[in-house]
Design a protein around this motif. Sequence first.
Motif, short mmCIF file in Angstrom:
data_model
loop_
_atom_site.label_atom_id
_atom_site.label_comp_id
_atom_site.label_asym_id
_atom_site.label_seq_id
_atom_site.Cartn_x
_atom_site.Cartn_y
_atom_site.Cartn_z
N LEU A 1 -13.79 13.72 -11.52
CA LEU A 1 -13.49 12.34 -11.09
C LEU A 1 -14.39 11.93 -9.94
N GLN A 2 -14.64 12.86 -9.02
CA GLN A 2 -15.45 12.59 -7.83
C GLN A 2 -16.14 13.87 -7.40
N PRO A 3 -17.30 13.86 -6.81
CA PRO A 3 -18.16 12.69 -6.61
C PRO A 3 -18.83 12.24 -7.91
N HIS B 1 -4.47 3.55 -5.46
CA HIS B 1 -5.82 3.17 -5.86
C HIS B 1 -6.45 4.17 -6.83
N TYR B 2 -5.87 5.38 -6.94
CA TYR B 2 -6.41 6.31 -7.92
C TYR B 2 -6.33 5.74 -9.34
N LEU B 3 -5.30 4.95 -9.59
CA LEU B 3 -5.14 4.39 -10.94
C LEU B 3 -6.22 3.36 -11.25
N HIS C 1 -16.05 21.35 0.11
CA HIS C 1 -16.71 20.37 -0.75
C HIS C 1 -15.80 19.20 -1.04
N ARG C 2 -16.42 18.04 -1.28
CA ARG C 2 -15.64 16.91 -1.76
C ARG C 2 -15.67 16.97 -3.28
N LYS C 3 -14.52 17.10 -3.84
CA LYS C 3 -14.49 17.20 -5.30
C LYS C 3 -13.10 16.90 -5.81
N ASN D 1 -9.99 8.52 12.10
CA ASN D 1 -9.27 7.74 13.14
C ASN D 1 -7.81 7.53 12.81
N ARG D 2 -7.33 8.25 11.80
CA ARG D 2 -5.98 7.91 11.32
C ARG D 2 -4.93 8.91 11.79
N GLY D 3 -5.23 9.64 12.87
CA GLY D 3 -4.32 10.68 13.33
C GLY D 3 -2.88 10.22 13.50
N ALA D 4 -2.70 9.03 14.07
CA ALA D 4 -1.35 8.57 14.38
C ALA D 4 -0.54 8.43 13.09
N TYR D 5 -1.15 7.87 12.07
CA TYR D 5 -0.46 7.77 10.78
C TYR D 5 -0.33 9.14 10.12
N TYR D 6 -1.45 9.86 10.06
CA TYR D 6 -1.49 11.07 9.25
C TYR D 6 -0.55 12.15 9.79
N GLU E 1 0.85 -1.19 0.00
CA GLU E 1 0.00 0.00 0.00
C GLU E 1 0.89 1.24 0.00
N LYS E 2 0.34 2.34 -0.38
CA LYS E 2 1.04 3.61 -0.29
C LYS E 2 0.83 4.22 1.09
N PRO E 3 1.60 5.15 1.58
CA PRO E 3 2.82 5.64 0.93
C PRO E 3 3.96 4.68 1.21
C1 BG6 Z 1 -5.95 7.61 0.63
C2 BG6 Z 1 -5.46 8.59 1.65
O1 BG6 Z 1 -4.89 7.11 -0.13
O2 BG6 Z 1 -6.86 8.25 -0.23
C3 BG6 Z 1 -6.61 9.21 2.42
O3 BG6 Z 1 -4.58 7.94 2.55
C4 BG6 Z 1 -7.63 9.79 1.47
O4 BG6 Z 1 -6.15 10.21 3.31
C5 BG6 Z 1 -8.01 8.77 0.41
O5 BG6 Z 1 -8.77 10.17 2.21
C6 BG6 Z 1 -8.89 9.39 -0.65
O6 BG6 Z 1 -9.35 8.37 -1.51
P1 BG6 Z 1 -10.72 8.50 -2.27
O7 BG6 Z 1 -10.78 7.27 -3.11
O8 BG6 Z 1 -11.78 8.60 -1.24
O9 BG6 Z 1 -10.60 9.77 -3.08
#
Ligand code: BG6
Length: 486
Positions: free
Chosen positions: A374-376, A175-177, A341-343, A219-224, A144-146
């Motif tokens: 691409l999203q939403p 996963h974007y790919l 916004h989510r975009k 919930n990902r504070g420790a990683y982020y 997985e990334k990173p």
């Molecule tokens: C992940 C990141 O790779 O992608 C997250 O670690 C992020 O922080 C996520 O929220 C976003 O992915 P998606 O598919 O929801 O745009």
Amino acid sequence: HARLPCDLVVMGGTGDLAMRKLLPALYYLQRDGNLHPQSRILALARARHDSSSYRRLVQRHVSQHVAPGDFDQASWQAFAERIDYLSLDVSQRVEFPRLANALGQADGRVRVFYLATLPELFAATAEHLGAAGLIDAQTRIVLEKPLGSSGQSAERINQRIAAVCDESQVFRIDHYLGKEAVQNLLALRFGNALFEPLWRNAHIEHVQISVLETVGVENRGAYYDQAGAMRDMLQNHLLQLLCLVAMEAPVHFGAEAVRNEKLKILEALRPITGMDVQDQTVRGQYADGERASERLPAYYFEKSVDHDSNTETFVALRAEIDNWRWSGVPFYLRTGKALAHRKSEIVIQFKPVPHRLFASDGRAPAHNRLVIGLQPQEDISLSLMAKAPGRGMALQEVELDLNLAEAFRRRRWDAYERLLLDVIEGDATLFMRRDEIAAAWRWVDPIIRGWQDCYRSPKRYAAGSWGPEAADSLLERYGHDWLDRR
Ligand code: BG6
């Protein structure tokens, strides 16, 4: 279905990624008949579960994370039968013979080890797999990334993994790919004759790539808090999008050809170093704020985040690609959390017409603009100038819109469904090669170093806003603006 039976081992089997993404994706593969009848799933984690309590946990998550109506008992039963659980600490070499035992002989089956764990564990886990005799020619390792937190740490991981298996067996996920809309970008560019002649500096003024999220760090504070937006999003997802927009046409749609072209773009990115870091990049961190009258906490109040944290939750920057096609065309990249916004979208802004024929209304000629959403929503729109009805020649901008969900009324595969199937089939086209990772870090490292060296904290922005003002002034200095507030 997949041609070969497969043992898919999910390491980090109780984690966020496994529950929210991997197992729901595998459920869909099962439901739609895309898994080989003899394929098995073995989840590993430290938590004490037996297979049946683990299956109950999976059922709870999968039924929540697939679309309403897509969860049915018959598919679930058939899926659950494939799943087993083994409580095991992947950091302990001595535990791996137990894994070998549970897996038994490979007998020509494909073995996939999906490392959905912290990146710190990648190299050691691969070594333990090797030492336990679990890696043969039919084995694939998914990371997985990173990958790492700098070029140096990524290279160390890659080296150690290369010592136990061949590059062709390593699948580095971005996963974007795997997103339908991202692949459509390739279809748009290379399946149509219309765009290619215009796809260059002679006609394109600038490009914007934005991945804006409304979620905070959850919930990902420790990683982020260790990673930040640069390592979490920009080094991988945004740079991959940039590669797909900018790369030359590969000779064929195969793993090496596609990745060679992407690599050339990463290598052509003009380095941002020294004083340019302050000039060409903006980093931000969300302060408290609100969205739709809901109070949102500041980043440094989030769970497992350091109260004095200087970690960025937002990045905007101006990149340039030093090659024949793109010389002089700025690529503005921007990503952040807790935004209005989510975009996610890509905007291609074309140059204005060379001569103003219809200037009588006194307004500057508009630009044609191609917006790839691409999203939403997955949509493509092209803005054109048209004559406004009535006397005279007043021009007005109108949009040619294509909504892909309406054009294809079919369920969109989740990125992980496609990518998991590609791993099982051994197709690495949509995965990052080692040299791509190295090139991306080579470009990103000096920016992170520049931030660390300058003792300035990230710019605050209110949660629920569009990010720090400095991101707007970055573009204004070049006579541009972010094109999403229309
Ligand atoms: C992940 C990141 O790779 O992608 C997250 O670690 C992020 O922080 C996520 O929220 C976003 O992915 P998606 O598919 O929801 O745009």
